[in-house]
Design an enzyme around this catalytic site. Structure first.
Site, PDB file in Angstrom:
ATOM      1  N   ASP A  29       0.737  -1.286   0.051  1.00 32.84           N
ATOM      2  CA  ASP A  29      -0.068   0.038   0.090  1.00 32.84           C
ATOM      3  C   ASP A  29       0.972   1.365  -0.047  1.00 32.84           C
ATOM      4  OD1 ASP A  29      -1.694   2.063   0.817  1.00 32.84           O
ATOM      5  OD2 ASP A  29      -3.250   0.562   1.438  1.00 32.84           O
ATOM      6  N   ILE A  30       0.527   2.134  -0.941  1.00 35.91           N
ATOM      7  CA  ILE A  30       1.794   3.560  -1.046  1.00 35.91           C
ATOM      8  C   ILE A  30       1.202   4.543   0.070  1.00 35.91           C
ATOM      9  CG2 ILE A  30       2.133   2.871  -3.502  1.00 35.91           C
ATOM     10  CD1 ILE A  30       0.294   5.476  -3.883  1.00 35.91           C
ATOM     11  N   GLU A  88     -13.220   2.643  -0.942  1.00 40.32           N
ATOM     12  CA  GLU A  88     -12.430   3.431  -1.667  1.00 40.32           C
ATOM     13  C   GLU A  88     -12.185   2.924  -3.085  1.00 40.32           C
ATOM     14  OE1 GLU A  88     -10.177   0.850   0.442  1.00 40.32           O
ATOM     15  OE2 GLU A  88     -11.320   2.460   1.546  1.00 40.32           O
ATOM     16  N   HIS A  93     -10.259  -6.139  -2.261  1.00 39.48           N
ATOM     17  CA  HIS A  93      -8.858  -5.841  -1.906  1.00 39.48           C
ATOM     18  C   HIS A  93      -8.888  -5.956  -0.275  1.00 39.48           C
ATOM     19  CE1 HIS A  93     -10.595  -1.901  -2.011  1.00 39.48           C
ATOM     20  NE2 HIS A  93      -9.569  -1.442  -0.802  1.00 39.48           N
ATOM     21  N   HIS A  95      -6.741  -5.856   2.956  1.00 41.29           N
ATOM     22  CA  HIS A  95      -5.489  -5.191   3.612  1.00 41.29           C
ATOM     23  C   HIS A  95      -5.038  -6.313   4.389  1.00 41.29           C
ATOM     24  CE1 HIS A  95      -6.693  -0.911   2.708  1.00 41.29           C
ATOM     25  NE2 HIS A  95      -7.887  -1.536   2.429  1.00 41.29           N
TER      26      HIS A  95
END
Length: 130
Positions: A29-30, A88, A93, A95
């Site tokens: 994750d950026i 978002e 996805h 995490h």
């Protein structure tokens, strides 16, 4: 229109990939909550996790398990937390967040890493992926 994650999978947007198989992709994750915060996605673009078939869901969780084990070996932490929020980006996805405190999973505190730190971290995790 392809999601941002589909564009990452296709290489149109760069990422710090840590693992990949024929159906899944994992990358850092950026905007991480903690060092090593990783996103795991199916390559199939699906909006909601429970819209996946039971088999697709099970395969995604198996891939997440393998990525989490690599994270545990690469990042000193108490445990790996898992969260599926999905508001978002309209692409499933998961995490995976290395945890040392509850704040690490609350999506409030963010870690700042340089490009070199991201590259090094992605390589370290990838080396531990089985």
């Amino acid at each position: 229109m392809a999601s941002i994650f589909t564009k990452i999978i296709q290489g149109e947007i760069p990422s710090y990939k840590v693992a990949e198989d024929e159906k899944h992709f994992a990358f850092l994750d950026i905007n991480p909550n903690a060092k090593g915060h990783t996103l795991v996605i199916p390559k199939k673009e699906e909006n909601k996790i429970f819209d996946l078939s039971k088999q697709e869901y099970a395969e995604l969780m198996d891939f997440c398990y393998r990525v989490a084990k690599a994270l545990e070996k690469a990042i000193p932490c108490e445990r790996i937390g898992m969260s599926v929020i999905g508001l978002e980006v309209p692409h499933v996805h998961v995490h995976l967040v290395p945890l040392n405190a509850m704040e690490d999973i609350q999506f409030v505190k963010k870690e700042k890493l340089s490009n070199d730190e991201f590259v090094s971290l992605a390589e370290k995790i990838a080396q531990n992926f089985e």
